[in-house]
Design an enzyme around this catalytic site. Structure first.
Site, PDB file in Angstrom:
ATOM      1  N   ARG A  30       0.837  -1.201   0.000  1.00  0.00           N
ATOM      2  CA  ARG A  30       0.000   0.000   0.000  1.00  0.00           C
ATOM      3  C   ARG A  30       0.872   1.250   0.000  1.00  0.00           C
ATOM      4  O   ARG A  30       0.641   2.192  -0.778  1.00  0.00           O
ATOM      5  CB  ARG A  30      -0.922  -0.008   1.232  1.00  0.00           C
ATOM      6  CG  ARG A  30      -2.103  -0.970   1.110  1.00  0.00           C
ATOM      7  CD  ARG A  30      -2.738  -1.253   2.470  1.00  0.00           C
ATOM      8  NE  ARG A  30      -3.996  -2.004   2.352  1.00  0.00           N
ATOM      9  CZ  ARG A  30      -4.076  -3.320   2.121  1.00  0.00           C
ATOM     10  NH1 ARG A  30      -2.960  -4.029   1.959  1.00  0.00           N
ATOM     11  NH2 ARG A  30      -5.249  -3.917   2.044  1.00  0.00           N
ATOM     12  N   ASP A  52       6.685 -10.333  -3.504  1.00  0.00           N
ATOM     13  CA  ASP A  52       5.484  -9.524  -3.748  1.00  0.00           C
ATOM     14  C   ASP A  52       5.785  -8.033  -3.794  1.00  0.00           C
ATOM     15  O   ASP A  52       5.252  -7.307  -4.636  1.00  0.00           O
ATOM     16  CB  ASP A  52       4.436  -9.796  -2.667  1.00  0.00           C
ATOM     17  CG  ASP A  52       3.587 -11.014  -2.993  1.00  0.00           C
ATOM     18  OD1 ASP A  52       4.045 -11.850  -3.798  1.00  0.00           O
ATOM     19  OD2 ASP A  52       2.473 -11.137  -2.446  1.00  0.00           O
ATOM     20  N   ASN A  94       2.467 -13.810  -8.639  1.00  0.00           N
ATOM     21  CA  ASN A  94       1.216 -14.200  -7.986  1.00  0.00           C
ATOM     22  C   ASN A  94       0.910 -13.242  -6.832  1.00  0.00           C
ATOM     23  O   ASN A  94       0.387 -13.634  -5.800  1.00  0.00           O
ATOM     24  CB  ASN A  94       1.311 -15.644  -7.480  1.00  0.00           C
ATOM     25  CG  ASN A  94      -0.059 -16.224  -7.127  1.00  0.00           C
ATOM     26  OD1 ASN A  94      -1.098 -15.676  -7.498  1.00  0.00           O
ATOM     27  ND2 ASN A  94      -0.074 -17.327  -6.404  1.00  0.00           N
ATOM     28  N   GLY A  96      -1.210 -10.800  -5.282  1.00  0.00           N
ATOM     29  CA  GLY A  96      -2.591 -10.335  -5.350  1.00  0.00           C
ATOM     30  C   GLY A  96      -2.724  -8.855  -5.047  1.00  0.00           C
ATOM     31  O   GLY A  96      -3.465  -8.133  -5.734  1.00  0.00           O
ATOM     32  N   SER A 170     -11.341  -8.171  -0.176  1.00  0.00           N
ATOM     33  CA  SER A 170     -11.340  -6.774   0.270  1.00  0.00           C
ATOM     34  C   SER A 170     -10.350  -5.956  -0.548  1.00  0.00           C
ATOM     35  O   SER A 170     -10.412  -4.715  -0.541  1.00  0.00           O
ATOM     36  CB  SER A 170     -10.978  -6.694   1.755  1.00  0.00           C
ATOM     37  OG  SER A 170      -9.645  -7.137   1.972  1.00  0.00           O
ATOM     38  N   GLN A 171      -9.434  -6.624  -1.260  1.00  0.00           N
ATOM     39  CA  GLN A 171      -8.449  -5.893  -2.060  1.00  0.00           C
ATOM     40  C   GLN A 171      -9.107  -5.080  -3.166  1.00  0.00           C
ATOM     41  O   GLN A 171      -8.584  -4.043  -3.583  1.00  0.00           O
ATOM     42  CB  GLN A 171      -7.421  -6.858  -2.643  1.00  0.00           C
ATOM     43  CG  GLN A 171      -6.492  -7.459  -1.591  1.00  0.00           C
ATOM     44  CD  GLN A 171      -5.576  -8.518  -2.161  1.00  0.00           C
ATOM     45  OE1 GLN A 171      -5.568  -8.776  -3.358  1.00  0.00           O
ATOM     46  NE2 GLN A 171      -4.796  -9.140  -1.294  1.00  0.00           N
ATOM     47  N   ASP A 296      -5.473 -15.051   6.424  1.00  0.00           N
ATOM     48  CA  ASP A 296      -4.128 -15.578   6.209  1.00  0.00           C
ATOM     49  C   ASP A 296      -3.600 -16.354   7.417  1.00  0.00           C
ATOM     50  O   ASP A 296      -2.606 -17.068   7.314  1.00  0.00           O
ATOM     51  CB  ASP A 296      -3.159 -14.447   5.855  1.00  0.00           C
ATOM     52  CG  ASP A 296      -3.365 -13.941   4.440  1.00  0.00           C
ATOM     53  OD1 ASP A 296      -4.054 -14.628   3.655  1.00  0.00           O
ATOM     54  OD2 ASP A 296      -2.854 -12.857   4.109  1.00  0.00           O
ATOM     55  N   LYS A 323      -7.221 -17.832  -3.019  1.00  0.00           N
ATOM     56  CA  LYS A 323      -5.957 -17.192  -2.643  1.00  0.00           C
ATOM     57  C   LYS A 323      -4.864 -17.675  -3.598  1.00  0.00           C
ATOM     58  O   LYS A 323      -5.142 -18.084  -4.724  1.00  0.00           O
ATOM     59  CB  LYS A 323      -5.628 -17.511  -1.188  1.00  0.00           C
ATOM     60  CG  LYS A 323      -6.608 -16.933  -0.183  1.00  0.00           C
ATOM     61  CD  LYS A 323      -6.424 -15.432  -0.040  1.00  0.00           C
ATOM     62  CE  LYS A 323      -7.234 -14.864   1.115  1.00  0.00           C
ATOM     63  NZ  LYS A 323      -6.975 -13.420   1.313  1.00  0.00           N
ATOM     64  N   GLU A 324      -3.598 -17.665  -3.139  1.00  0.00           N
ATOM     65  CA  GLU A 324      -2.507 -18.115  -4.012  1.00  0.00           C
ATOM     66  C   GLU A 324      -2.748 -19.520  -4.540  1.00  0.00           C
ATOM     67  O   GLU A 324      -2.289 -19.893  -5.613  1.00  0.00           O
ATOM     68  CB  GLU A 324      -1.171 -18.036  -3.265  1.00  0.00           C
ATOM     69  CG  GLU A 324      -0.576 -16.648  -3.170  1.00  0.00           C
ATOM     70  CD  GLU A 324      -1.161 -15.790  -2.075  1.00  0.00           C
ATOM     71  OE1 GLU A 324      -0.501 -14.804  -1.702  1.00  0.00           O
ATOM     72  OE2 GLU A 324      -2.274 -16.070  -1.582  1.00  0.00           O
ATOM     73  N   HIS A 373       3.317 -19.787  -0.205  1.00  0.00           N
ATOM     74  CA  HIS A 373       4.174 -19.514   0.955  1.00  0.00           C
ATOM     75  C   HIS A 373       3.511 -19.865   2.272  1.00  0.00           C
ATOM     76  O   HIS A 373       4.162 -20.365   3.188  1.00  0.00           O
ATOM     77  CB  HIS A 373       4.594 -18.046   0.941  1.00  0.00           C
ATOM     78  CG  HIS A 373       3.444 -17.070   0.912  1.00  0.00           C
ATOM     79  ND1 HIS A 373       3.368 -15.978   1.735  1.00  0.00           N
ATOM     80  CD2 HIS A 373       2.302 -17.023   0.171  1.00  0.00           C
ATOM     81  CE1 HIS A 373       2.259 -15.299   1.493  1.00  0.00           C
ATOM     82  NE2 HIS A 373       1.594 -15.923   0.545  1.00  0.00           N
ATOM     83  N   ARG A 374       2.208 -19.603   2.399  1.00  0.00           N
ATOM     84  CA  ARG A 374       1.555 -19.841   3.694  1.00  0.00           C
ATOM     85  C   ARG A 374       1.379 -21.337   3.976  1.00  0.00           C
ATOM     86  O   ARG A 374       1.396 -21.747   5.140  1.00  0.00           O
ATOM     87  CB  ARG A 374       0.215 -19.103   3.749  1.00  0.00           C
ATOM     88  CG  ARG A 374       0.386 -17.611   3.530  1.00  0.00           C
ATOM     89  CD  ARG A 374      -0.459 -16.761   4.424  1.00  0.00           C
ATOM     90  NE  ARG A 374      -0.179 -15.342   4.166  1.00  0.00           N
ATOM     91  CZ  ARG A 374       0.810 -14.661   4.706  1.00  0.00           C
ATOM     92  NH1 ARG A 374       1.630 -15.248   5.558  1.00  0.00           N
ATOM     93  NH2 ARG A 374       1.010 -13.389   4.411  1.00  0.00           N
ATOM     94  N   LYS A 399       7.981 -15.245  -1.117  1.00  0.00           N
ATOM     95  CA  LYS A 399       6.881 -14.338  -1.470  1.00  0.00           C
ATOM     96  C   LYS A 399       6.666 -13.282  -0.396  1.00  0.00           C
ATOM     97  O   LYS A 399       6.371 -12.129  -0.708  1.00  0.00           O
ATOM     98  CB  LYS A 399       5.609 -15.152  -1.691  1.00  0.00           C
ATOM     99  CG  LYS A 399       4.409 -14.359  -2.163  1.00  0.00           C
ATOM    100  CD  LYS A 399       3.300 -15.319  -2.529  1.00  0.00           C
ATOM    101  CE  LYS A 399       1.990 -14.702  -2.864  1.00  0.00           C
ATOM    102  NZ  LYS A 399       1.911 -13.423  -3.478  1.00  0.00           N
TER     103      LYS A 399
END
Length: 419
Positions: A30, A52, A94, A96, A170-171, A296, A323-324, A373-374, A399
């Protein structure tokens, strides 16, 4: 580490030491965009340097923004107040946040911008955001409802109201809010429907906008008013990443350790910080966990739930399917690879059966991370208590947390020598 796989050796003692999470990915991206839209030089400190944020920074450079990186946690961003049309399509992997935010920001460019990503990003929906842009008279198109997106901007737009369905992410809302300050008149942004991804991330967006001189007001639970102020350069401090902190909080309770994150648990403003109070209840997690406002953190909590005293049902997590990767499927698959029947998908709920007797067992399992990654970072937690847990494609943590494996090593975790 540049390895195809990594097998974790369960530590025989509590994990202790200091492990400071990297800067927040959500806030860094942001701040990068807002600094890029601002006129003047901004200094971002405490920022995340990862795949990212690198995609975001490189995209802004391609649109005429000067970005210097004096150290590992700082960006110095100099903008003219206008983004220029890039010579080639913007490739955002990737990421987002970068993809959604830049798709909206492209409406402020006088020229054509193509926003694209990798094979995974090309499966992630962006249709509602494109529809919202088109409703403003902006020439935006996508053939599949996913990237690539082509935006033919005129450098300006006139609108007094934008409506957006934020049910998938929400993005979309954050992207439009940040764009709106560059409009010709005050804009009211209104959510359609009652379902929305984590609302806390919209609060992160409006806080960052204000830091860069925007005037934005929440006028109801589902509407915001943004004045046409544009942005001014600012010095901005990025707080540590709460999503990254969840792995360290979970590692601490799983091993009865003591990990100093260098930041108070209550100091985070990010939605995933809500997971701390749940993790602190282990091994007595609630029977039902609503993950809608800390999405997340769900993979972290789900792997932790495998060792809980009683089963845990995760609800409000349908968005994890886009998600990813499909994170509900990925977590379920990984847990069932460890022990068949450990997890089940019931609609868009995830049920973890829980089995404290897993601790100390040897249960060889290859965990497919699906390049997410998560998934890699959360299943590393299983390897702290079960022997034989092998993480495939461990480098995907780059990421958002490139130093993840080194961070665990610094706390006492060791790894088998795998290829």
């Amino acid at each position: 580490m540049s390895k195809d796989k990594l097998t974790i050796i369960p530590p025989d003692k509590p994990l202790t030491g200091r492990a400071v999470p990297p800067g927040s990915k959500s806030i860094t991206n942001r701040a990068l965009l807002l600094a890029g839209l601002a006129k003047g030089t901004s200094r971002l400190t405490g920022a995340l340097k990862s795949d990212d944020t690198r995609y975001m920074a490189d995209a802004l450079r391609a649109m005429g923004v000067i970005i210097e990186e004096p150290d590992d946690t700082s960006f110095v961003v100099t903008g003219s107040g206008k983004l220029l049309p890039p010579q080639v399509p913007l490739f955002l992997g990737n990421a987002g946040t970068a993809t959604r935010f830049l798709t909206a920001a492209a409406a402020l460019v006088d020229g054509t911008v193509v926003v694209d990503g990798d094979q995974h990003m090309r499966k992630r929906p962006i249709g509602p955001l494109v529809d919202a842009l088109r409703s403003l008279g902006i020439d935006a198109s996508t053939e599949t409802g996913c990237p690539p997106v082509t935006v033919k901007g005129t450098g300006r737009f006139e609108a007094s109201r934008i409506q957006i369905d934020g049910g998938l992410s929400s993005q979309y809302v954050s992207a439009l809010l940040m764009m709106a300050a560059g409009g010709d008149k005050a804009v009211t942004i209104e959510l359609l429907g009652e379902d929305i991804g984590a609302l806390g991330y919209i609060d992160l967006t409006t806080a960052a906008m204000r830091a860069f001189g925007a005037k934005v007001e929440k006028t109801s639970a589902v509407t915001w008013r943004v004045e046409p102020t544009g942005y001014t350069a600012a010095d901005f401090v990025v707080e540590p990443d709460a999503s990254a902190a969840t792995y360290l909080w979970a590692a601490e309770v799983l091993t009865s350790g003591k990990i100093d994150l260098g930041v108070a648990n209550g100091a985070f403003t990010q939605p995933d910080a809500k997971a701390y109070d749940l993790i602190a209840q282990f091994p007595h997690l609630p029977a039902v966990i609503d993950g809608s406002q800390m999405q997340d953190a769900v993979p972290t909590l789900a792997v932790l739930a495998a060792f809980n005293e009683t089963p845990v049902r995760f609800v409000g997590i349908a968005n994890l399917r886009v998600k990813e990767c499909d994170r509900i499927r990925a977590v379920s698959t990984g847990l069932n690879n460890i022990r068949q029947g450990l997890a089940a998908e019931e609609g868009d709920d995830l049920v973890v059966q829980s089995d404290p007797s897993l601790v100390g067992q040897r249960l060889p399992a290859n965990i497919d991370t699906f390049a997410d990654h998560r998934i890699a970072m959360s299943f590393a937690l299983a390897g702290l208590k079960i022997a034989g847990i092998t993480i495939l494609d461990p480098d995907c943590v780059g990421k958002t947390f490139p130093a993840y494996w080194r961070t665990l090593s610094g706390l006492g975790v060791t790894y088998a020598d795998e290829g």
